[in-house]
Design a protein around this motif. Structure first.
Motif: not given
Lengths: 262, 64
Positions: B30-32
Motif C-alpha cells: 500500500k505504501t507509496s
C-alpha cells in the motif's frame, strides 16, 4: 483536558495507521510465547545440538514456573525495550522534522496537553502489548512447565509494567530533546542501559532507582513475598516519571518557536 | 535429527509470525515510498523471521 483527549485520539489513530497497533503487540506476544516453549524443549534441543560425544547425558534441573516467567521478563528487558524505543522514537522528533509540529503549534495549543497525550497513547500501546505477551507467557508456562502463584505473577507483572512505563517516559523526553529519530533511539537506549548498569554496580546507592524495577519483578517471581520492599521503588519510579514528563514539557516550550502557550 | 515436536504447542508461534509477515507485506504494497528500493524489502520481510517485518516497520516505512 478536552484538548488532551483530542490529541490522544489523534495519536491513537496515527498509531493504527502506522500499523503499530498490529506489530508491537504481535512482537510482544511472540516474545512471551517463545520463552516458555524454549525452556520446555531445551533438553531436547541440547541433545540434538552437535559437538557432543556419544552417550553424553545432560541433566538439567527442571526450572520452576516462576523461573521461566522471570526469563521471559529478561527477554522483554532486551528485545522488548528495544522494540518499544524503536517504535516510539519518532513520536515528537519526526513530527517536528516534518513540520507537523509547527503546524500544530501555530494554533493556541497547550504544550502540556500535547506531551501528555503523546505519553498517554504510548503508555496505552505499551500496556496492551506487554499485558498480552505476559498473559500468553503465563498461560504457556502454567501449561508446559508448572504452576505459579497468582499473586506473585500479578505483582511481578505490575512492577515490570511500571519499568516499561519508565522506559517510555525516557523516550518521550529524549524525543523532545533530540531532533533526529536515530539519535532519539540511541540516546534513550544508552541512557537506559547506563542506568541499569550503574545501578547494578552501586546497588546500595541506587537502591530506589527505577532501574531496580526489572530486578524486583524477577525477585517477586523467584521469592514471592520475601522480595525487596516494593513500595519505595514504586514511589520513586512514579515520581521520576512525572519529573521526566515535566522536563519534557519544559524543553518543548523552550524549543518551540511559536507555541508559548502553556 | 528427529525432534519430537508437538505441533499444537508450536502452532501459535507460526500463526503470529505469519500475521506479522502478511501485515508487513500488505503495508509494503500500500505504501507509496520506502527507504531503499521497494522490492528489496520483500525478501527481507519474508526470509528474516520476526526481525524482517519489524525492521521494515521501524526503518522501512517513510512515514513511521
Amino acid at each position: 483536558m478536552r484538548q488532551t483527549i483530542l490529541f490522544y485520539r489523534k495519536e491513537m489513530l496515527e498509531m493504527a495507521r502506522n500499523y503499530k497497533w498490529i506489530w508491537v503487540p504481535l512482537v510482544f506476544l511472540l516474545l512471551g510465547v517463545m520463552q516458555p516453549i524454549m525452556s520446555y524443549y531445551m533438553p531436547e534441543i541440547l541433545q540434538h545440538a552437535g559437538n557432543m560425544p556419544e552417550g553424553t547425558v545432560i541433566s538439567m534441573p527442571t526450572p520452576t514456573g516462576g523461573e521461566v516467567l522471570a526469563q521471559t521478563l529478561s527477554q522483554y528487558s532486551v528485545i522488548g525495550v528495544l522494540i518499544l524505543v524503536l517504535s516510539m522514537m519518532g513520536m515528537v522528533a519526526s513530527e517536528r522534522q516534518s513540520g507537523v509540529a509547527s503546524l500544530i503549534f501555530a494554533k493556541p495549543v497547550s504544550i502540556v496537553s500535547y506531551i501528555l497525550a503523546k505519553w498517554c497513547s504510548a503508555i496505552t500501546i505499551t500496556a496492551v502489548s506487554f499485558l498480552l505477551g505476559y498473559a500468553a507467557a503465563w498461560y504457556y508456562t502454567v501449561q508446559l512447565i508448572g504452576p505459579i502463584q497468582i499473586t506473585h505473577a500479578l505483582a511481578a507483572g505490575g512492577v515490570y509494567l511500571l519499568w516499561l512505563c519508565f522506559v517510555v517516559s525516557v523516550t518521550v523526553l529524549v524525543s523532545v530533546g533530540v531532533s533526529s529519530t536515530g539519535g532519539v533511539a540511541f540516546v534513550s537506549l544508552a541512557f537506559i542501559a547506563l542506568l541499569s548498569f550503574i545501578s547494578s554496580l552501586f546497588a546500595k546507592v541506587f537502591m530506589w532507582s527505577p532501574s531496580q524495577l526489572s530486578g524486583l519483578a524477577a525477585e517477586w517471581l523467584h521469592y514471592g513475598e520475601s522480595a525487596r520492599p516494593t513500595f519505595a521503588i514504586l514511589f520513586t519510579s512514579i515520581g521520576s516519571m512525572a519529573l521526566l514528563l515535566a522536563v519534557a514539557m519544559f524543553i518543548m516550550r523552550r524549543k518551540s518557536p511559536i507555541g508559548t502557550h502553556a | 535429527m528427529n525432534l519430537t515436536v508437538n505441533w499444537n504447542i508450536i502452532a501459535p508461534i507460526l500463526v503470529i509470525q505469519l500475521i506479522l509477515l502478511i501485515t508487513a507485506l500488505v503495508s509494503l504494497y500500500k505504501t507509496s515510498a520506502t527507504r531503499g528500493p521497494k522490492w528489496m524489502w520483500i525478501p527481507i520481510i519474508i526470509f528474516v523471521s520476526i526481525f524482517g517485518p519489524v525492521l521494515y516497520f521501524v526503518i522501512g516505512r517513510k512515514d513511521a
